[in-house]
Design an enzyme around this catalytic site. Sequence first.
Site, mmCIF file in Angstrom:
data_model
loop_
_atom_site.group_PDB
_atom_site.id
_atom_site.type_symbol
_atom_site.label_atom_id
_atom_site.label_comp_id
_atom_site.label_asym_id
_atom_site.label_seq_id
_atom_site.Cartn_x
_atom_site.Cartn_y
_atom_site.Cartn_z
ATOM 1 C CB VAL A 10 -0.976 0.021 1.208
ATOM 2 C CG1 VAL A 10 -2.020 -1.079 1.079
ATOM 3 C CG2 VAL A 10 -0.254 -0.090 2.526
ATOM 4 C CB SER A 11 1.063 4.100 -2.207
ATOM 5 O OG SER A 11 -0.297 4.448 -2.299
ATOM 6 C CE LYS A 12 -2.286 8.656 -0.577
ATOM 7 N NZ LYS A 12 -3.523 9.336 -0.855
#
Length: 84
Positions: A10-12
């Site tokens: 996941v990027s965040k």
Amino acid sequence: MTNLVGYARVSKRDQNPAAQEAELRAAGAARVFVDHGESSRVAERPQWLACLDYLREGDTLIVRRLDRIAGSETMAIQTISELH
């Protein structure tokens, strides 16, 4: 013996990778590596590197979508080539 290995990302940091991890486990992954808050355009993600180190000849890497391991078409081609 083929070992199924999963990778999720996941990027965040506030995103939850649980759905990705559950899908990978349901697909048969015995081990799942998860990066939190890491961009797919960065090749040196900690759990991605650990996953690559863990993989052995004959293992199968499974991901939910190609964009989990590569942030661009060029990066995807390079990554797939290196995995092959």
